[in-house]
Design a protein around this motif. Structure first.
Motif, PDB file in Angstrom:
ATOM      1  N   ALA A 126       0.729  -1.022  -0.071  1.00 21.02           N
ATOM      2  CA  ALA A 126       0.038   0.023   0.045  1.00 21.02           C
ATOM      3  C   ALA A 126       0.996   1.097   0.075  1.00 21.02           C
ATOM      4  CB  ALA A 126      -1.041  -0.090   1.090  1.00 21.02           C
TER       5      ALA A 126
ATOM      6  N   ALA B  96      -3.780  -7.596   3.396  1.00 20.70           N
ATOM      7  CA  ALA B  96      -3.880  -6.467   2.576  1.00 20.70           C
ATOM      8  C   ALA B  96      -4.723  -5.323   3.185  1.00 20.70           C
ATOM      9  CB  ALA B  96      -4.366  -6.915   1.076  1.00 20.70           C
ATOM     10  N   GLY B  97      -5.403  -5.831   4.150  1.00 16.71           N
ATOM     11  CA  GLY B  97      -6.686  -4.926   4.747  1.00 16.71           C
ATOM     12  C   GLY B  97      -6.029  -4.170   5.700  1.00 16.71           C
TER      13      GLY B  97
ATOM     14  N   ALA C 273      -2.707  -3.504   5.769  1.00 15.94           N
ATOM     15  CA  ALA C 273      -1.676  -2.319   4.924  1.00 15.94           C
ATOM     16  C   ALA C 273      -2.561  -1.347   4.694  1.00 15.94           C
ATOM     17  CB  ALA C 273      -1.228  -3.034   3.769  1.00 15.94           C
ATOM     18  N   ALA C 274      -3.865  -1.447   4.165  1.00 10.18           N
ATOM     19  CA  ALA C 274      -4.787  -0.357   3.724  1.00 10.18           C
ATOM     20  C   ALA C 274      -5.065   0.279   4.886  1.00 10.18           C
ATOM     21  CB  ALA C 274      -6.099  -1.018   3.005  1.00 10.18           C
TER      22      ALA C 274
ATOM     23  N   ARG D 187      -2.251   2.623   5.550  1.00  6.37           N
ATOM     24  CA  ARG D 187      -2.087   3.578   4.583  1.00  6.37           C
ATOM     25  C   ARG D 187      -2.997   4.792   4.714  1.00  6.37           C
ATOM     26  NH1 ARG D 187      -4.795   5.422   0.698  1.00  6.37           N
ATOM     27  NH2 ARG D 187      -6.152   3.617   0.515  1.00  6.37           N
ATOM     28  N   GLN D 188      -4.328   4.581   5.235  1.00  8.18           N
ATOM     29  CA  GLN D 188      -5.306   5.575   5.489  1.00  8.18           C
ATOM     30  C   GLN D 188      -4.833   6.422   6.773  1.00  8.18           C
ATOM     31  OE1 GLN D 188      -9.019   3.233   6.071  1.00  8.18           O
ATOM     32  NE2 GLN D 188      -8.903   2.729   3.869  1.00  8.18           N
TER      33      GLN D 188
ATOM     34  N   GLU E  40      -2.178   8.673   5.649  1.00 10.06           N
ATOM     35  CA  GLU E  40      -2.753   9.681   4.629  1.00 10.06           C
ATOM     36  C   GLU E  40      -3.065  10.857   5.510  1.00 10.06           C
ATOM     37  OE1 GLU E  40      -2.491  10.040   1.835  1.00 10.06           O
ATOM     38  OE2 GLU E  40      -2.441   8.501   0.600  1.00 10.06           O
TER      39      GLU E  40
END
Length: 258
Positions: A89, A107-108, A110-111, A114-115, A118
Motif C-alpha cells: 500500500a 492487505a486490509g 496495510a490499507a 495507509r489511511q 494519509e
C-alpha cells in the motif's frame, strides 16, 4: 527478528511489465503500473517482472509456472505463496513515497495503516523534500563533514524542529533553517538504562537517540531487536562500559536495568 523481504523502489518508467488477468484486481494493478510509467504488456513481452491477476486458481498457477521458467519475478494477486515480490500500500507525497507491506499476511491491514498515514502526513511534505534536494550543495558547504551534517539535518527534522515533516513547514523553511543553524560537531555521550528488552517499550526519547546516534555502546545482554532500532550505519560496540572519549558526534551507551 529477520526481514520477510527487502523493500526496494523500482524505476519502471518506459520498462515493460507483464500483466495477466481481467476484472477489478487487474484494472487496479494496471493503474498502479501506469502511474509508475511502466509499459504494460502481455505474456509474450520481454519483461523481468509480471503481475498475475487471474481469478481462476488453476489458470493462475499455470501462468506463474510458465513465467517462472523464463526467470520472470512474479506477483500473484491474493496468492502470497506464489509471489516473488509483493505490492505494498502506498502513501504518495511525491517525491516522498511510503510503502506499507505485510508480507502478504493482510492487505486490509496495510490499507488501514495507509489511511492513517494519509491523515497524518501533510500535503506539502513533497515540497520539503524538494527543498532539501535543492539545498544539498548549500548544506554540504555549511557542514562539509558527514557526521555534523547528518546530526544537523536530524535535529532539524525532529519533532518540533524547524523542518518537522509533520508540521507543514513554510515554503522557505529550508533557507531559513540554513541561515539560522549553528555548529553540530559537539561530542555527546548519553547513557540509557533500558527497563525492558521489548523494543516496543522504548521511550520516545530513547528511540530518537538511537535513530540519531553515530555509535552505540552496549552490554552483551542488550537484545538485537533493540540494537536494530539504531541507524543501520551506526557503529555497534559490545563492551563492559563506554570509553571516556567515545568519538565525535552522538554516542549512546545502553545497559539493561538490574
Amino acid at each position: 527478528m529477520s526481514l520477510s523481504g527487502l523493500p526496494v523502489l523500482l524505476r519502471l518508467a518506459g520498462r515493460p511489465v507483464i500483466l495477466l488477468g481481467t476484472g477489478e484486481a487487474a484494472d487496479a494493478k494496471r493503474r498502479l503500473l501506469e502511474r509508475a510509467g511502466a509499459r504494460v504488456c502481455d505474456e509474450d513481452g520481454e519483461a523481468s517482472l509480471a503481475i498475475v491477476a487471474i481469478e481462476d486458481d488453476g489458470e493462475a498457477e499455470a501462468a506463474v509456472a510458465r513465467l517462472r521458467e523464463r526467470g520472470v519475478l512474479i506477483n500473484a494477486t491474493d496468492r502470497a505463496a506464489l509471489c516473488d515480490f509483493t505490492l505494498p500500500a502506498i502513501v504518495d507525497r511525491d517525491p516522498v513515497l511510503i510503502a506499507i507491506a505485510t508480507g502478504g499476511a493482510s492487505a486490509g491491514l496495510a490499507a488501514a495503516l495507509r489511511q492513517r498515514l494519509e491523515a497524518l502526513l501533510p500535503a506539502g511534505l513533497g515540497n520539503l523534500a524538494n527543498g532539501l534536494k535543492a539545498a544539498r550543495a548549500a548544506i554540504r558547504a555549511k557542514w562539509p563533514e558527514a557526521g555534523p551534517r547528518r546530526r544537523a539535518i536530524g535535529a532539524a527534522l525532529a519533532s518540533g524542529g524547524p523542518l518537522d515533516p509533520l508540521a507543514e513547514p513554510a515554503p522557505d523553511a529550508v533557507t531559513a533553517w540554513l541561515e539560522a543553524s549553528g555548529d553540530s560537531s559537539e561530542t555527546r555521550l548519553v547513557r540509557v538504562t533500558l527497563a525492558s528488552p521489548d523494543p516496543d517499550e522504548l521511550t520516545l526519547r530513547t528511540a530518537r537517540l538511537l535513530a540519531q546516534a553515530d555509535r552505540v555502546f552496549h552490554r552483551a545482554d542488550v537484545p538485537p531487536a533493540i540494537l536494530n532500532r539504531a541507524r543501520a550505519d551506526a557503529a555497534r560496540h559490545e563492551c563492559a562500559a563506554a570509553p571516556r572519549e567515545p568519538g565525535p558526534g552522538l554516542s549512546i551507551d545502553l545497559e539493561m536495568a538490574r
